[in-house]
Each structure stands twice: as C-alpha cells, then as structure tokens.
Design a protein around this motif. Structure first.
Motif, PDB file in Angstrom:
ATOM      1  N   ILE B  56       1.001  -0.982   0.057  1.00  0.00           N
ATOM      2  CA  ILE B  56       0.327  -0.190  -0.048  1.00  0.00           C
ATOM      3  C   ILE B  56       0.988   1.458   0.073  1.00  0.00           C
ATOM      4  O   ILE B  56       0.488   2.054  -0.398  1.00  0.00           O
ATOM      5  CB  ILE B  56      -1.166   0.011   1.534  1.00  0.00           C
ATOM      6  N   ASP B  76      -0.809  -0.564 -10.921  1.00  0.00           N
ATOM      7  CA  ASP B  76      -1.835  -0.393  -9.995  1.00  0.00           C
ATOM      8  C   ASP B  76      -2.866  -1.318  -9.987  1.00  0.00           C
ATOM      9  O   ASP B  76      -3.336  -2.585  -8.976  1.00  0.00           O
ATOM     10  CB  ASP B  76      -2.269   1.063 -10.237  1.00  0.00           C
ATOM     11  N   ARG B  77      -2.774  -2.059 -10.653  1.00  0.00           N
ATOM     12  CA  ARG B  77      -3.952  -3.015 -11.061  1.00  0.00           C
ATOM     13  C   ARG B  77      -3.756  -4.274 -10.573  1.00  0.00           C
ATOM     14  O   ARG B  77      -4.165  -4.943  -9.993  1.00  0.00           O
ATOM     15  CB  ARG B  77      -5.130  -3.433 -12.190  1.00  0.00           C
ATOM     16  N   THR B  80      -2.888  -3.743  -6.819  1.00  0.00           N
ATOM     17  CA  THR B  80      -4.613  -4.288  -6.169  1.00  0.00           C
ATOM     18  C   THR B  80      -4.839  -5.530  -5.776  1.00  0.00           C
ATOM     19  O   THR B  80      -5.311  -6.574  -4.708  1.00  0.00           O
ATOM     20  CB  THR B  80      -5.924  -3.025  -6.476  1.00  0.00           C
ATOM     21  N   ASP B  81      -4.848  -6.193  -6.890  1.00  0.00           N
ATOM     22  CA  ASP B  81      -5.178  -8.128  -6.788  1.00  0.00           C
ATOM     23  C   ASP B  81      -3.796  -8.497  -5.792  1.00  0.00           C
ATOM     24  O   ASP B  81      -4.811  -9.483  -4.861  1.00  0.00           O
ATOM     25  CB  ASP B  81      -4.828  -8.215  -8.252  1.00  0.00           C
ATOM     26  N   ARG B  83      -2.833  -7.603  -3.547  1.00  0.00           N
ATOM     27  CA  ARG B  83      -3.836  -7.339  -2.260  1.00  0.00           C
ATOM     28  C   ARG B  83      -4.832  -7.862  -1.965  1.00  0.00           C
ATOM     29  O   ARG B  83      -5.014  -8.760  -0.415  1.00  0.00           O
ATOM     30  CB  ARG B  83      -3.436  -5.429  -1.363  1.00  0.00           C
ATOM     31  N   LEU B  84      -5.717  -8.051  -2.093  1.00  0.00           N
ATOM     32  CA  LEU B  84      -6.516  -8.862  -2.480  1.00  0.00           C
ATOM     33  C   LEU B  84      -6.894 -10.765  -2.080  1.00  0.00           C
ATOM     34  O   LEU B  84      -7.381 -11.313  -1.235  1.00  0.00           O
ATOM     35  CB  LEU B  84      -7.239  -8.822  -3.801  1.00  0.00           C
ATOM     36  N   LEU B 111     -16.283 -10.661  -1.553  1.00  0.00           N
ATOM     37  CA  LEU B 111     -17.101 -10.225  -2.992  1.00  0.00           C
ATOM     38  C   LEU B 111     -15.996  -9.626  -3.366  1.00  0.00           C
ATOM     39  O   LEU B 111     -16.464  -9.277  -5.239  1.00  0.00           O
ATOM     40  CB  LEU B 111     -17.955  -9.237  -2.043  1.00  0.00           C
ATOM     41  N   LEU B 112     -15.296  -8.886  -3.419  1.00  0.00           N
ATOM     42  CA  LEU B 112     -14.416  -7.912  -4.168  1.00  0.00           C
ATOM     43  C   LEU B 112     -13.588  -9.595  -5.251  1.00  0.00           C
ATOM     44  O   LEU B 112     -12.900  -8.999  -6.738  1.00  0.00           O
ATOM     45  CB  LEU B 112     -13.534  -7.562  -3.218  1.00  0.00           C
ATOM     46  N   LYS B 114     -14.082 -11.674  -6.232  1.00  0.00           N
ATOM     47  CA  LYS B 114     -15.841 -12.381  -7.494  1.00  0.00           C
ATOM     48  C   LYS B 114     -15.785 -13.729  -7.532  1.00  0.00           C
ATOM     49  O   LYS B 114     -16.336 -14.621  -9.042  1.00  0.00           O
ATOM     50  CB  LYS B 114     -15.181 -11.897  -8.533  1.00  0.00           C
TER      51      LYS B 114
END
Lengths: 586, 225
Positions: B56, B76-77, B80-81, B83-84, B111-112, B114
C-alpha cells in the motif's frame, strides 16, 4: 451489486446532509415538471381543444376569386373525393361561419354565426366532448336539429346577456353574404352555453345544414374543410401532403355549344390568364384574321378560332350564345358572348376553341360548374406539353405547401399582392398555421429549464461540496477498502453511484411532488370568462399535461448532470494513495 | 521458503520542506508460516515497512519480493489484485466498514474477488466468524461491538481469503491488555492452524512474548539483534 449495496447504505450515513440536498433537488425537479406540464398543457389546449375544433389538424381552405370572405369551393364532390380515402382521418367537416349584426330584445351586438354538425356521423363521445367544451346552461346540442322553430341556435351566456335574450327568444340578424349581398334572417335561441374562452363568446351555433343555405352555399358547394386526424403529430403533415397531391388542378374548360342564329357548333371555351406577362405572350402567339385583341383582353369580348367563326358565320362585333350542361343542375347554363376577334388555330390550338379573359371565364365556370361530358373526345384538352397551356386558366390555384407559420404568412402576404381570379385552394396543418405556438411551448420550456439549470448549478455546487466532505470524512475508509483490494475504478464508481441514487431518488420524489402540486392547483376553479387567459383553462381549471418522455428527459438530464459533476471528486477519491488515506486523521 | 524478501529498501517522503528518510536500507526476509514481530519505538519506520510489505506504499529504492514476485515493477491493478489475493490486513483502529455488519465485513474481500458463489462466500465467512468466536454477533454493526470484538472481525476479514501473509500494524494498541492478549492468542492460533504468515508491528514489550521471531527497527534500519 456490492457497489450498489455499499452506495445505498452510505447514502443513509449522512441523513441530514443528504436529505437537505435531496430536498433541494426534488424542488428543482418539481418546478421543472410543473412548468413543463403547464406549457405542454397550453399547447394541448390550443391545438387539441381550440384549434382542433376551430381549424382541425388539417385544413383545406378556399378563397374564390381572391375574395377573403368567399370561402367557397363549387365542386364539393371533387374535394371530398381527395379526402375520403385517407385512412388516418378521424373526422372531416365543413366549417362555415359569418359575422352578423344581431338584434335582441332592445339590444344589438355583433355575433359570429358558425355551422355545427350535430347530425351526420357524430358519435356520443364527440357530443360529450362538445358538451364538455361548451357547458350548456339551458337546452342541449341536439336541439339544434329542431325543425319546429326557425333557425335554432345556441348562444353564449354573455351574448344572451348583452342581447337581453333568453331561451326561445328570436334574434333578428343582418349580414352581407360572401357574394356581397345584404341578407336578413331570424334565429331562434334553443340553448345557452357557458364558455371560459373569451373568443368563443360571440359565437352562435346553427346546425350546418341550416347554416349553409342561410350563408349562400348550395348543396354542391363546400366551405373550408377541417380534418381531425388520428395521431396528428405523426400523420397530419403526411395526410396534408397526400390531399395536396390529389387536389392538383387540371386546365379549366367549358365544353358546350355555340349558337349563332340557326347555326350551331360544338366548342371548347378556355380562359386565358389576365396578368400582363401572360397577355403579352398570348398576343404574340395569336394570329388574328379579324377584329382586335384589346376588347377581349379587357374582358369585353371573346376570341374565336377561324374554323369556328366560319362554321357559325360570325365576325367581329357579332354575339353568340354558349349553352352547356351543368354538373350539379339538370338545367343547362347559357351565356351571351360578344366576338371581338378571330384567330388562326395555330401552334396546337384546337379548331373549335373560344378564348376569353379568365375573369369572365371563371364567372361562368364557378357559377355553373360545367359537366364536360365528352364520350367522343371532341373537347379540346391539351396536354401539359402544349405551348398554350401555361397561358390558360387552371380549374383553381393550388397553393404550395408550407412548413412554418412564417412561410405560411409569407405565402398569404404574397398572395395578397396578386390579383387572382381563380379560386385558391390551400392545404395546411395546424403545425404550420400555428407553429409559433409550438415555438412558444419550446421557449417556455427553455425559460423554465434555464431557470431550473441555474437552480441546479447551485445544487450541484452542493453535490460537489457534499461529496468533498464525504470523501474527507471517509478517507481512512477509502484507504481500508483500497488496502483490502478494491480497485480504483470501483471506489470511483461507488461515489458516483451514491450521487446517482441520491439524484434519482430526489428526482423521483420531485416528480411525485410535481404531480401533487399539479393535482392541487387543478382543484382550484377560476372564473375568467371575461379574460383572454380564460381560454387557457379547462372547465375553469388550470390544465397540466405531463408527458412521460418530457419527465423522463428532465430526470435523465438532472441525473446526468449530477453524475458528471460527481465524477471528478469521485476520481480524486479513487486516486488517493492507500497508505496516505489510512494515515489520514480528521 | 521466503515469502517476503526485502533488499536495500529505502523509503523517503516529504514532510513540509524536509525529506524524511523513513527506511534507510532495510534488508529482511520472512519465511512462510512465520509469526514475526517488528519492534521499534514510535517513528522508527515499523508502519512504513509494513505498508511497503503490504503493497500500500512504494519503495523509493530497493527490491521487495512477495511470494517471489517483485512488486516494484507492478502496476496499480496488479498490486491491488496481489493485496486482495495474497495479503490480509489488521489495523490498529480495526478499520471495519461501518455500514456493513460483521458477516458482511468478513465477506467483503471475497465479494471483491468475485471467484466464489454467494453460498460459498457465506459459508467461509461463517466459519471464520465462528473461529474468532463471534457467531452471535454476525448481524451486528461495528458500532455495536467492543474494541476486542472489532479486532476479531478484522482478523476474520484478513484471513477469509486464505492469504499468504497477514500484516498487523499495532493490532493491540487500542485494546486493553487482557483483550490485547486474547487477540494475540487468536492470531497465534490462526498462524498455527492456517499456516498463514503473520507479521505484526508493536512497540509494546508485553506483546513481544507472543512472537516467534522479532525484528528490531530503529531510525529506519534493522538492528543486528
């Protein structure tokens, strides 16, 4: 789905702030809905409740020999044939009306006598609509059909008061008919109506079948034809165009027999155009063998072709009798013609032709419409390529179609400068005769929209500020959801969705409030019978006509503006660094 | 196997007119399944180091590998993935989403993602909530929970995606000592059961006894002992 759920729940977090903002938006939408519905209602009243009855959606208007009051066409069948096969016509009616001086009980005033059809093809629904528009205080529309009284009429309450008359009284009227003759008649009042439209107060209704002969129409004549069509916005112009095509005039001619003493000969009588250019062209084309052109040009005589003159043994100065069959009368017609010149039948001109100035020609042609039965093809009927045709008189002059009120006014202004001898036939729709009203509606809507957009500009500043405050308050939360793994675009969309839902809910409430306000305002009854604005009321009530498309368009516009406004702060929120956002403290 | 490998990590950030050297060349490796504590006084760089490990925040210089992947080269994408899917976070102030109830907060990362059905998500969230002992609070909003309960929810949320690493920045700082101890016990249990790597920062000496490995940081540098 997650974003929708989050957005909806987040909306409830700052209840007071969102309720205030939403209320402001709802008020803006409410004003927009009410104002648009009001302006649309005015258009509807003018088009569908006034003009629909006064002029119809499509109008076929006639002016004989350029006379503004001579709204008459002498071959009713021809015109109605052009109308009757149109599939999307709801109703077509003759409209006749005349200014008159009426004398009541010790009082006199002007009235407009209007023919009203209550007999032929009038449905119960239409009668009900009539009764809604013209509230009967005494009597009823059906009483116009009474045969036990002389010329039964319905008058307005105001006119009855002015003339000091009541039901069953007799009005004596004086008027000059369309042919310039002074006439007098007696009208019996069988009904009294009340109408909020000040312009309808001088109107007295007489059954059409009684009005026509009183005003000088014969059964074969027709006055202006007003046509109501289904779905007028879609169909009116197309129907008018098709009727216009069907009403193209042919060359006007009278097929008859010329008699001179014991000699007879079949002849075709044609009118030649009397304007200077046409007369000069005619003079060039004619090869005279006897007499001179001047008297014929000045309406005093006619020009015979030489074979016809020889057959009748006539020369300049002689008179001949023209006899011909009439289309609408079994008795034939006759005219005395004075021969002023004889010409050679050159350049495609028929051998047995009589040429006469259109002014005199139309007198005969319109007064006694010729039958022109010609089973053996003896009449001279030149085709369009014949060089004489442009110089000869048509059956009538069909005015070109126009699209706007400006064009329409220009058309009639130009027409006023021309000294027309033929009957003019004009096919128009209310969208061109009154396109200014549509413009007025557009202008009203634009003014409302501009005012509301200013209001919304202020509201949108509120949206931006609210969003900024929200983002500031939720910076750590943005950091958290970004840290957990929510993508930038989802964060952005979450804030946009919040604004979207807030605007949508507010707009929906605004629409409902708008309907509530309209319902409330419609409950009040206004008595404005002596005020022109009264015509904009329906049964004394303010009339609103909301449309689904109009409302949906307004809501869409407001939502779109709000979403676009929300985009930029939402993007800024999405672009926050998660670490910085998490480290944010209020 | 090293799940985290950091070499020569420097992190500078501006503070007013000055440039703060928060990390000044940190080398550290963390093996998979470790229960490690980063210790140091306030301002020593613990949070900055955790932020960089948690993707982050970004290094000014140096190499950071998470699960063998160099994160400094990611967009960034991708980050982000990462991290998720790979990292779970436990924050000092819990950072639960206030408009969601306990079960929804725990479900949130799934839920993020998916990738699971609605029923699988609910099943997994329920299991984690049970493991942190909050079954009877599943429908409560964060504002209706105590600090310790909130941190348990945060632990459940951090673990629900089966991450490789859970990062906890001062997880007990806002809790009383008893609750803090229970949270650390819970984290330790999770580390044992799930084999998840735990890296947490603290400046509380009482917390250190729970750590199997302690890395000391001072003035942006790892201390030798």
């Amino acid at each position: 789905m997650l974003l929708v759920q989050l957005s909806l729940r987040n909306l409830l977090r700052q209840k007071r702030r969102n309720v205030l903002l939403g209320t402001a938006m709802a008020i803006g939408v409410m004003i927009l809905v009410v104002a648009n519905s009001f302006s649309h209602g005015i258009s509807d009243i003018i088009f569908n409740r006034i003009m629909r009855y006064v002029t119809g959606h499509v109008t076929i208007r006639f002016n004989e020999k350029g006379g503004i009051h001579r709204e008459i066409f002498r071959d009713r069948d021809r015109v109605w044939a052009a109308v009757k096969d149109e599939p999307d016509i709801e109703r077509a009616e003759e409209a006749v009306g005349f200014f008159m001086r009426a004398i009541g009980n010790g009082k006199a005033d002007n009235i407009i006598l209007v023919g009203a059809n209550t007999k032929i093809g009038v449905t119960k629904k239409e009668l009900k609509e009539l009764e809604e528009s013209f509230h009967m205080i005494e009597g009823g529309w059906k009483e116009l059909e009474k045969t036990t009284v002389e010329n039964p009429i319905i008058v307005s309450e105001e006119k009855a008061r002015t003339l000091n008359v009541k039901k069953n009284d007799v009005l004596r009227v004086r008027f000059r008919n369309m042919f310039g003759q002074d006439q007098a008649a007696r009208l019996t009042i069988v009904g009294i109506m009340r109408n909020d439209n000040i312009f309808m107060q001088p109107v007295c209704f007489l059954e059409l079948s009684n009005a026509k002969p009183l005003l000088g129409y014969r059964p074969s004549d027709t006055g202006t034809i007003n046509i109501r069509v289904k779905d007028p916005q879609k169909n009116a112009r197309a129907i008018a165009d098709r009727i216009h095509d069907r009403l193209k005039p042919r060359l006007a001619l009278i097929g008859g027999t010329l008699v001179h003493g014991a000699l007879r000969s079949e002849a075709t009588v044609l009118g030649f155009k009397s304007d200077d250019d046409s007369q000069a062209a005619l003079a060039k084309k004619l090869t005279l063998t006897d007499g001179s052109l001047d008297p014929a040009m000045k309406k005093d005589g006619v020009i015979l072709t030489s074979p016809l003159a020889r057959a009748l043994k006539v020369r300049e100065g002689d008179t001949v009798e023209l006899h011909y069959d009439r289309k609408f009368n079994e008795q034939g017609a006759s005219r005395i013609l004075r021969v002023s010149a004889v010409c050679e039948p050159t350049d495609g001109l028929g051998e047995n032709v009589v040429l006469m100035n259109e002014d005199k020609f139309y007198d005969a042609f319109y007064e006694d419409w010729p039958k022109n039965d010609d089973p053996q093809g003896r009449l001279f009927r030149p085709d369009e390529r014949n060089s004489w045709v442009p110089l000869l008189a048509p059956e009538w002059i069909l005015l070109k179609r126009t699209n706007t009120t400006d064009d329409y006014i220009k058309k009639y202004r130009d027409l006023g400068k021309m000294k027309l001898k033929a009957t003019t036939v004009d096919v128009s729709t209310m969208y061109e005769t009154a396109s200014d009203i549509l413009k007025l509606e557009g202008v009203l809507n634009l003014i409302t929209l501009s005012a509301v957009l200013v209001l919304f500009f202020i509201i949108l500043l509120g949206v931006i500020n609210t969003l900024r405050m929200t983002i500031r308050e939720r910076t750590r939360e943005i950091g958290t959801i970004r840290a957990i793994g929510m993508r930038r675009e989802d964060v952005r969309n979450m804030f946009i969705l919040e604004t979207f839902f807030l605007t949508l809910f507010s707009a929906s409430i605004g629409v409902m409030a708008g309907f509530g306000v309209m319902g409330l305002l419609s409950r009040f009854t206004f008595h404005m019978s002596d005020n022109p604005f009264g015509m904009l009321l329906v049964n004394g009530h303010v009339y609103f006509l909301p449309t689904f498309l109009g409302i949906a368009g307004n809501v869409l516009l407001i939502v779109a503006i709000a979403v676009i406004t929300a985009y930029f702060p939402a993007r800024r929120a999405a672009d926050l660094s998660p670490a910085k956002a998490l480290g944010h403290f209020e | 196997m090293n799940i985290i490998e950091i070499r020569g990590l420097k992190k500078d950030y501006p503070l007013g007119d000055t440039l703060v050297n928060a990390l000044r060349g940190v080398d550290v490796t963390v093996e998979s399944g470790e229960f490690m504590s980063i210790v140091g006084p306030s301002g020593s760089g613990k949070t900055t180091l955790l932020n960089v490990i948690g993707c982050i925040d970004f290094a000014t210089e140096g190499s950071v590998q998470i699960g063998g992947r160099e994160i400094t080269a990611m967009n960034d994408r991708q980050i982000t993935d990462l991290r998720l899917h790979k990292i779970g976070f436990i924050f000092q102030t819990f950072n639960l989403i206030p408009v969601l109830d306990v079960v929804e907060n725990v479900e949130f990362p799934l839920l993020l993602m998916k990738s699971l059905s609605r029923s699988e998500i609910r099943k997994r969230a329920d299991r984690l909530i049970a493991e942190v002992g909050l079954q009877s609070f599943a429908k409560h909003r964060p504002s209706e929970l105590s600090g310790g309960q909130r941190q348990r929810v945060a632990i459940a949320r951090a673990l629900v995606t089966n991450p490789d690493i859970v990062l906890a920045d001062e997880p007990t700082a806002n809790l009383d000592s008893v609750t803090g101890a229970s949270i650390l016990e819970l984290m330790k249990d999770m580390n044992t059961q799930e084999k998840t790597t735990f890296v947490f920062s603290t400046h509380d000496a009482n917390v250190l006894k729970y750590a199997r490995r302690i890395v000391k940081i001072h003035d942006g540098l790892i201390s030798p002992n």
